[in-house]
Design a protein around this motif. Structure first.
Motif, PDB file in Angstrom:
ATOM      1  N   ARG A  11      51.595  41.926  40.598  1.00 23.96           N
ATOM      2  CA  ARG A  11      52.850  41.513  41.211  1.00 23.96           C
ATOM      3  C   ARG A  11      52.815  40.001  41.399  1.00 23.96           C
ATOM      4  NH1 ARG A  11      52.442  43.710  47.421  1.00 23.96           N
ATOM      5  NH2 ARG A  11      50.510  42.701  47.979  1.00 23.96           N
ATOM      6  N   TRP A  12      53.998  39.410  41.664  1.00 30.13           N
ATOM      7  CA  TRP A  12      54.071  37.983  41.895  1.00 30.13           C
ATOM      8  C   TRP A  12      53.672  37.645  43.322  1.00 30.13           C
ATOM      9  CZ3 TRP A  12      59.506  37.933  39.402  1.00 30.13           C
ATOM     10  CH2 TRP A  12      59.389  37.717  38.024  1.00 30.13           C
ATOM     11  N   ARG A  13      53.104  36.447  43.482  1.00 34.47           N
ATOM     12  CA  ARG A  13      52.763  35.911  44.801  1.00 34.47           C
ATOM     13  C   ARG A  13      52.930  34.398  44.756  1.00 34.47           C
ATOM     14  NH1 ARG A  13      48.567  33.278  46.998  1.00 34.47           N
ATOM     15  NH2 ARG A  13      48.224  33.554  49.231  1.00 34.47           N
ATOM     16  N   CYS A  14      53.590  33.842  45.765  1.00 36.51           N
ATOM     17  CA  CYS A  14      53.720  32.393  45.878  1.00 36.51           C
ATOM     18  C   CYS A  14      52.423  31.859  46.480  1.00 36.51           C
ATOM     19  CB  CYS A  14      54.904  32.022  46.764  1.00 36.51           C
ATOM     20  SG  CYS A  14      55.073  30.237  46.999  1.00 36.51           S
ATOM     21  N   THR A  15      51.770  30.952  45.777  1.00 38.65           N
ATOM     22  CA  THR A  15      50.508  30.401  46.266  1.00 38.65           C
ATOM     23  C   THR A  15      50.725  29.421  47.414  1.00 38.65           C
ATOM     24  OG1 THR A  15      50.554  28.629  44.621  1.00 38.65           O
ATOM     25  CG2 THR A  15      49.399  30.662  44.017  1.00 38.65           C
ATOM     26  N   CYS A  17      53.256  29.711  50.036  1.00 37.92           N
ATOM     27  CA  CYS A  17      53.581  30.334  51.329  1.00 37.92           C
ATOM     28  C   CYS A  17      53.124  31.788  51.455  1.00 37.92           C
ATOM     29  CB  CYS A  17      55.083  30.240  51.602  1.00 37.92           C
ATOM     30  SG  CYS A  17      56.099  31.316  50.559  1.00 37.92           S
ATOM     31  N   GLY A  18      52.681  32.401  50.352  1.00 42.81           N
ATOM     32  CA  GLY A  18      52.201  33.779  50.400  1.00 42.81           C
ATOM     33  C   GLY A  18      53.255  34.839  50.158  1.00 42.81           C
ATOM     34  N   ASN A  19      54.506  34.448  49.901  1.00 44.10           N
ATOM     35  CA  ASN A  19      55.594  35.395  49.649  1.00 44.10           C
ATOM     36  C   ASN A  19      55.229  36.366  48.521  1.00 44.10           C
ATOM     37  OD1 ASN A  19      58.117  36.645  49.178  1.00 44.10           O
ATOM     38  ND2 ASN A  19      58.818  34.942  47.932  1.00 44.10           N
ATOM     39  N   LEU A  20      55.496  37.652  48.756  1.00 45.27           N
ATOM     40  CA  LEU A  20      55.255  38.690  47.749  1.00 45.27           C
ATOM     41  C   LEU A  20      56.526  39.436  47.354  1.00 45.27           C
ATOM     42  CD1 LEU A  20      52.049  40.229  49.352  1.00 45.27           C
ATOM     43  CD2 LEU A  20      52.128  38.965  47.201  1.00 45.27           C
ATOM     44  N   THR A  21      57.663  39.133  47.982  1.00 45.80           N
ATOM     45  CA  THR A  21      58.817  40.022  47.836  1.00 45.80           C
ATOM     46  C   THR A  21      60.124  39.390  47.384  1.00 45.80           C
ATOM     47  OG1 THR A  21      59.376  39.765  50.177  1.00 45.80           O
ATOM     48  CG2 THR A  21      57.921  41.607  49.577  1.00 45.80           C
ATOM     49  N   GLU A  70      52.217  33.033  40.972  1.00 49.86           N
ATOM     50  CA  GLU A  70      51.147  33.554  40.120  1.00 49.86           C
ATOM     51  C   GLU A  70      51.161  35.075  40.142  1.00 49.86           C
ATOM     52  OE1 GLU A  70      47.371  32.460  41.737  1.00 49.86           O
ATOM     53  OE2 GLU A  70      47.705  33.542  43.615  1.00 49.86           O
ATOM     54  N   LEU A  71      50.459  35.681  39.208  1.00 51.67           N
ATOM     55  CA  LEU A  71      50.285  37.125  39.192  1.00 51.67           C
ATOM     56  C   LEU A  71      49.022  37.477  39.960  1.00 51.67           C
ATOM     57  CD1 LEU A  71      51.050  38.458  35.596  1.00 51.67           C
ATOM     58  CD2 LEU A  71      52.344  38.843  37.680  1.00 51.67           C
ATOM     59  N   VAL A  72      49.120  38.471  40.843  1.00 48.64           N
ATOM     60  CA  VAL A  72      47.964  38.980  41.566  1.00 48.64           C
ATOM     61  C   VAL A  72      47.939  40.506  41.433  1.00 48.64           C
ATOM     62  CG1 VAL A  72      47.895  37.067  43.196  1.00 48.64           C
ATOM     63  CG2 VAL A  72      49.227  39.104  43.768  1.00 48.64           C
ATOM     64  N   ASP A  73      46.795  41.102  41.683  1.00 51.58           N
ATOM     65  CA  ASP A  73      46.675  42.559  41.621  1.00 51.58           C
ATOM     66  C   ASP A  73      47.472  43.208  42.747  1.00 51.58           C
ATOM     67  OD1 ASP A  73      45.018  42.482  39.413  1.00 51.58           O
ATOM     68  OD2 ASP A  73      43.197  42.444  40.629  1.00 51.58           O
ATOM     69  N   ARG A  74      48.080  44.353  42.433  1.00 50.87           N
ATOM     70  CA  ARG A  74      48.733  45.158  43.475  1.00 50.87           C
ATOM     71  C   ARG A  74      47.666  45.887  44.281  1.00 50.87           C
ATOM     72  NH1 ARG A  74      54.482  46.909  42.058  1.00 50.87           N
ATOM     73  NH2 ARG A  74      54.923  45.730  40.174  1.00 50.87           N
ATOM     74  N   PRO A  75      47.958  46.176  45.547  1.00 50.55           N
ATOM     75  CA  PRO A  75      46.998  46.951  46.339  1.00 50.55           C
ATOM     76  C   PRO A  75      46.728  48.313  45.689  1.00 50.55           C
ATOM     77  CG  PRO A  75      48.762  46.094  47.724  1.00 50.55           C
ATOM     78  CD  PRO A  75      49.130  45.826  46.307  1.00 50.55           C
ATOM     79  N   GLY A  76      45.488  48.698  45.592  1.00 51.18           N
ATOM     80  CA  GLY A  76      45.131  49.979  45.022  1.00 51.18           C
ATOM     81  C   GLY A  76      45.189  50.042  43.520  1.00 51.18           C
ATOM     82  N   ALA A  77      45.478  48.934  42.852  1.00 49.69           N
ATOM     83  CA  ALA A  77      45.581  48.937  41.395  1.00 49.69           C
ATOM     84  C   ALA A  77      44.228  49.154  40.728  1.00 49.69           C
ATOM     85  CB  ALA A  77      46.189  47.632  40.890  1.00 49.69           C
ATOM     86  N   GLY A  78      43.148  48.775  41.391  1.00 54.39           N
ATOM     87  CA  GLY A  78      41.815  48.940  40.816  1.00 54.39           C
ATOM     88  C   GLY A  78      41.242  50.319  41.038  1.00 54.39           C
ATOM     89  N   SER A  79      41.926  51.162  41.827  1.00 52.08           N
ATOM     90  CA  SER A  79      41.404  52.502  42.161  1.00 52.08           C
ATOM     91  C   SER A  79      41.666  53.496  41.071  1.00 52.08           C
ATOM     92  CB  SER A  79      42.037  53.026  43.442  1.00 52.08           C
ATOM     93  OG  SER A  79      41.807  52.120  44.496  1.00 52.08           O
TER      94      SER A  79
END
Length: 79
Positions: A11-15, A17-21, A70-79
């Motif tokens: 998912r996207w994340r603003c480096t 301010c931390g915005n994810l949505t 930037e692109l970051v991993d979604r929570p639980g994506a590695g499970s």
């Protein structure tokens, strides 16, 4: 700077301010549309095929940063 589209595991994340949505996305598309006009002449797109699409920019809605997404991993994506 081109930002790739999020996937099922990212998912996207603003480096800044931390915005994810909340993001404003500017994209260029080449499409073929089937347009149906009713008897009054009002158009309605009934089918749309995207031939190509490019994301030109992604702007954070919270802090207006354009080059900080930037692109970051979604929570639980590695499970």
């Amino acid at each position: 700077m081109t930002v790739p589209l999020p996937t099922a595991s990212t998912r996207w994340r603003c480096t800044l301010c931390g915005n994810l949505t909340r993001f404003d996305v500017t994209r260029s598309s080449k499409v073929v549309e089937y347009v149906h006009l009713d008897l009054a002449g009002e158009p309605k797109v009934e089918e749309r095929e995207v031939l190509s699409e490019t994301i030109e920019s992604v702007r954070c809605r919270w802090c207006n940063a354009v080059d900080q997404v930037e692109l970051v991993d979604r929570p639980g994506a590695g499970s």
